[in-house]
Design a protein around this motif. Structure first.
Motif, PDB file in Angstrom:
ATOM      1  N   GLU A 171      -1.588 -36.446  10.654  1.00 51.34           N
ATOM      2  CA  GLU A 171      -1.235 -35.033  10.727  1.00 51.34           C
ATOM      3  C   GLU A 171      -2.375 -34.211  11.318  1.00 51.34           C
ATOM      4  O   GLU A 171      -2.140 -33.295  12.109  1.00 51.34           O
ATOM      5  CB  GLU A 171      -0.881 -34.502   9.342  1.00 51.34           C
ATOM      6  CG  GLU A 171       0.455 -34.972   8.831  1.00 51.34           C
ATOM      7  CD  GLU A 171       0.740 -34.515   7.411  1.00 51.34           C
ATOM      8  OE1 GLU A 171      -0.143 -33.886   6.771  1.00 51.34           O
ATOM      9  OE2 GLU A 171       1.854 -34.782   6.937  1.00 51.34           O
ATOM     10  N   ALA A 172      -3.607 -34.526  10.956  1.00 49.63           N
ATOM     11  CA  ALA A 172      -4.754 -33.805  11.503  1.00 49.63           C
ATOM     12  C   ALA A 172      -4.868 -34.045  13.010  1.00 49.63           C
ATOM     13  O   ALA A 172      -5.161 -33.116  13.768  1.00 49.63           O
ATOM     14  CB  ALA A 172      -6.039 -34.231  10.793  1.00 49.63           C
ATOM     15  N   MET A 173      -4.626 -35.273  13.454  1.00 48.42           N
ATOM     16  CA  MET A 173      -4.684 -35.566  14.882  1.00 48.42           C
ATOM     17  C   MET A 173      -3.555 -34.854  15.629  1.00 48.42           C
ATOM     18  O   MET A 173      -3.761 -34.331  16.725  1.00 48.42           O
ATOM     19  CB  MET A 173      -4.620 -37.069  15.129  1.00 48.42           C
ATOM     20  CG  MET A 173      -4.747 -37.449  16.586  1.00 48.42           C
ATOM     21  SD  MET A 173      -6.235 -36.790  17.414  1.00 48.42           S
ATOM     22  CE  MET A 173      -7.493 -37.782  16.670  1.00 48.42           C
ATOM     23  N   THR A 174      -2.376 -34.806  15.033  1.00 52.87           N
ATOM     24  CA  THR A 174      -1.260 -34.092  15.660  1.00 52.87           C
ATOM     25  C   THR A 174      -1.582 -32.612  15.795  1.00 52.87           C
ATOM     26  O   THR A 174      -1.315 -31.998  16.839  1.00 52.87           O
ATOM     27  CB  THR A 174       0.033 -34.291  14.837  1.00 52.87           C
ATOM     28  OG1 THR A 174       0.340 -35.679  14.807  1.00 52.87           O
ATOM     29  CG2 THR A 174       1.192 -33.520  15.434  1.00 52.87           C
ATOM     30  N   ILE A 208      -7.776 -31.301  29.517  1.00 49.28           N
ATOM     31  CA  ILE A 208      -6.494 -31.838  29.969  1.00 49.28           C
ATOM     32  C   ILE A 208      -6.197 -33.220  29.399  1.00 49.28           C
ATOM     33  O   ILE A 208      -5.203 -33.832  29.764  1.00 49.28           O
ATOM     34  CB  ILE A 208      -6.435 -31.870  31.507  1.00 49.28           C
ATOM     35  CG1 ILE A 208      -7.536 -32.738  32.069  1.00 49.28           C
ATOM     36  CG2 ILE A 208      -6.473 -30.474  32.063  1.00 49.28           C
ATOM     37  CD1 ILE A 208      -7.463 -32.944  33.571  1.00 49.28           C
ATOM     38  N   TYR A 209      -7.028 -33.699  28.502  1.00 54.99           N
ATOM     39  CA  TYR A 209      -6.832 -35.020  27.895  1.00 54.99           C
ATOM     40  C   TYR A 209      -6.422 -34.871  26.434  1.00 54.99           C
ATOM     41  O   TYR A 209      -6.971 -34.051  25.712  1.00 54.99           O
ATOM     42  CB  TYR A 209      -8.096 -35.867  27.991  1.00 54.99           C
ATOM     43  CG  TYR A 209      -8.448 -36.240  29.402  1.00 54.99           C
ATOM     44  CD1 TYR A 209      -7.816 -37.308  30.028  1.00 54.99           C
ATOM     45  CD2 TYR A 209      -9.381 -35.521  30.125  1.00 54.99           C
ATOM     46  CE1 TYR A 209      -8.111 -37.655  31.325  1.00 54.99           C
ATOM     47  CE2 TYR A 209      -9.687 -35.859  31.434  1.00 54.99           C
ATOM     48  CZ  TYR A 209      -9.052 -36.924  32.026  1.00 54.99           C
ATOM     49  OH  TYR A 209      -9.336 -37.264  33.318  1.00 54.99           O
ATOM     50  N   SER A 210      -5.490 -35.696  26.025  1.00 52.23           N
ATOM     51  CA  SER A 210      -5.038 -35.694  24.641  1.00 52.23           C
ATOM     52  C   SER A 210      -6.126 -36.297  23.757  1.00 52.23           C
ATOM     53  O   SER A 210      -6.623 -37.380  24.051  1.00 52.23           O
ATOM     54  CB  SER A 210      -3.751 -36.515  24.522  1.00 52.23           C
ATOM     55  OG  SER A 210      -3.413 -36.687  23.174  1.00 52.23           O
ATOM     56  N   PRO A 211      -6.502 -35.627  22.675  1.00 53.37           N
ATOM     57  CA  PRO A 211      -7.512 -36.194  21.782  1.00 53.37           C
ATOM     58  C   PRO A 211      -7.040 -37.465  21.083  1.00 53.37           C
ATOM     59  O   PRO A 211      -7.844 -38.250  20.613  1.00 53.37           O
ATOM     60  CB  PRO A 211      -7.745 -35.089  20.751  1.00 53.37           C
ATOM     61  CG  PRO A 211      -7.159 -33.866  21.321  1.00 53.37           C
ATOM     62  CD  PRO A 211      -6.112 -34.281  22.284  1.00 53.37           C
ATOM     63  N   ARG A 212      -5.738 -37.676  21.024  1.00 49.42           N
ATOM     64  CA  ARG A 212      -5.189 -38.831  20.317  1.00 49.42           C
ATOM     65  C   ARG A 212      -5.546 -40.133  21.009  1.00 49.42           C
ATOM     66  O   ARG A 212      -6.005 -41.070  20.383  1.00 49.42           O
ATOM     67  CB  ARG A 212      -3.674 -38.685  20.198  1.00 49.42           C
ATOM     68  CG  ARG A 212      -3.023 -39.795  19.416  1.00 49.42           C
ATOM     69  CD  ARG A 212      -1.530 -39.575  19.260  1.00 49.42           C
ATOM     70  NE  ARG A 212      -1.278 -38.501  18.305  1.00 49.42           N
ATOM     71  CZ  ARG A 212      -0.576 -37.406  18.586  1.00 49.42           C
ATOM     72  NH1 ARG A 212      -0.056 -37.229  19.770  1.00 49.42           N
ATOM     73  NH2 ARG A 212      -0.389 -36.485  17.666  1.00 49.42           N
ATOM     74  N   PRO A 236       1.205 -37.191  26.163  1.00 51.17           N
ATOM     75  CA  PRO A 236       1.416 -38.486  26.820  1.00 51.17           C
ATOM     76  C   PRO A 236       1.766 -39.625  25.874  1.00 51.17           C
ATOM     77  O   PRO A 236       2.254 -40.661  26.307  1.00 51.17           O
ATOM     78  CB  PRO A 236       0.080 -38.750  27.511  1.00 51.17           C
ATOM     79  CG  PRO A 236      -0.911 -38.000  26.702  1.00 51.17           C
ATOM     80  CD  PRO A 236      -0.190 -36.783  26.198  1.00 51.17           C
ATOM     81  N   SER A 237       1.545 -39.451  24.588  1.00 53.39           N
ATOM     82  CA  SER A 237       1.822 -40.528  23.637  1.00 53.39           C
ATOM     83  C   SER A 237       3.326 -40.742  23.504  1.00 53.39           C
ATOM     84  O   SER A 237       4.095 -39.800  23.381  1.00 53.39           O
ATOM     85  CB  SER A 237       1.223 -40.179  22.276  1.00 53.39           C
ATOM     86  OG  SER A 237       1.475 -41.201  21.360  1.00 53.39           O
ATOM     87  N   GLU A 238       3.742 -41.995  23.518  1.00 55.57           N
ATOM     88  CA  GLU A 238       5.162 -42.326  23.445  1.00 55.57           C
ATOM     89  C   GLU A 238       5.758 -42.054  22.066  1.00 55.57           C
ATOM     90  O   GLU A 238       6.958 -41.820  21.940  1.00 55.57           O
ATOM     91  CB  GLU A 238       5.365 -43.798  23.797  1.00 55.57           C
ATOM     92  CG  GLU A 238       5.005 -44.125  25.226  1.00 55.57           C
ATOM     93  CD  GLU A 238       5.086 -45.612  25.511  1.00 55.57           C
ATOM     94  OE1 GLU A 238       5.513 -46.372  24.627  1.00 55.57           O
ATOM     95  OE2 GLU A 238       4.724 -46.007  26.625  1.00 55.57           O
ATOM     96  N   ASP A 239       4.942 -42.077  21.031  1.00 56.42           N
ATOM     97  CA  ASP A 239       5.442 -41.902  19.676  1.00 56.42           C
ATOM     98  C   ASP A 239       5.690 -40.443  19.311  1.00 56.42           C
ATOM     99  O   ASP A 239       6.282 -40.163  18.281  1.00 56.42           O
ATOM    100  CB  ASP A 239       4.459 -42.505  18.671  1.00 56.42           C
ATOM    101  CG  ASP A 239       4.289 -43.998  18.870  1.00 56.42           C
ATOM    102  OD1 ASP A 239       5.224 -44.621  19.408  1.00 56.42           O
ATOM    103  OD2 ASP A 239       3.236 -44.534  18.500  1.00 56.42           O
TER     104      ASP A 239
END
Length: 158
Positions: free
Chosen positions: A40-43, A108-112, A135-138
């Motif tokens: 949840e924190a990453m989201t 422009i990059y996802s931290p995930r 960009p994450s598929e999940d």
């Protein structure tokens, strides 16, 4: 072995067994919950970064009267932030996430998973629309829409 000694040994063994089983029970509850909290924190962090890109895209539109093109558009956003002195002066206070240092190149990059956000633009209709996706598929977090003007600048998670 007399009965008192046997009862003491049995009590110690059962006490140790109870403590071990209690620890396994605690761990089986707490460990998955910690993973949920980390997820949840990453989201929330990814969504914050997406909102930051959205804010910069809006500033880009205000300045140039259009959104960056789909091809190389996110690179244009980074160049815009690096060349705009007003954005750079407020970037640490407004664009950084919870006090971490703001770097325009990482915007422009996802931290995930450190993949680039997916950016596309539809400038064939008025007003021009863009879509910024995780960009994450999940995850299906997105800001904007390529076909619905009512979703312009609107995040999918609200």
């Amino acid at each position: 072995m007399n009965i008192d000694t046997r009862n003491k040994v049995l009590s110690i063994v059962l006490g140790i067994l109870i403590l071990a089983l209690s620890w396994f029970l605690y761990d089986s509850i707490v460990t998955p919950y910690q993973k949920v909290l980390e997820r949840e924190a990453m989201t929330e962090r990814v969504r914050y970064h997406m909102n930051t890109v959205k804010d910069v895209l809006i500033q880009y539109d205000v300045r140039y009267g259009k959104y960056p093109p789909a091809e190389g558009g996110l690179d244009s956003v980074v160049q815009f932030v690096q060349s705009d002195s007003a954005l750079l002066s407020i970037s640490d206070s407004l664009l950084s996430y919870q006090g971490e240092a703001f770097t325009p190149g990482q915007l422009i990059y996802s931290p995930r998973d450190q993949q680039r956000f997916i950016y596309s633009v539809n400038d064939t209709i008025r007003p021009p629309l863009y879509l910024l996706e995780d960009p994450s598929e999940d995850y299906d977090d997105a800001i904007g829409s390529l076909s619905r003007t009512t979703m312009r600048n609107a995040p999918s998670w609200n």
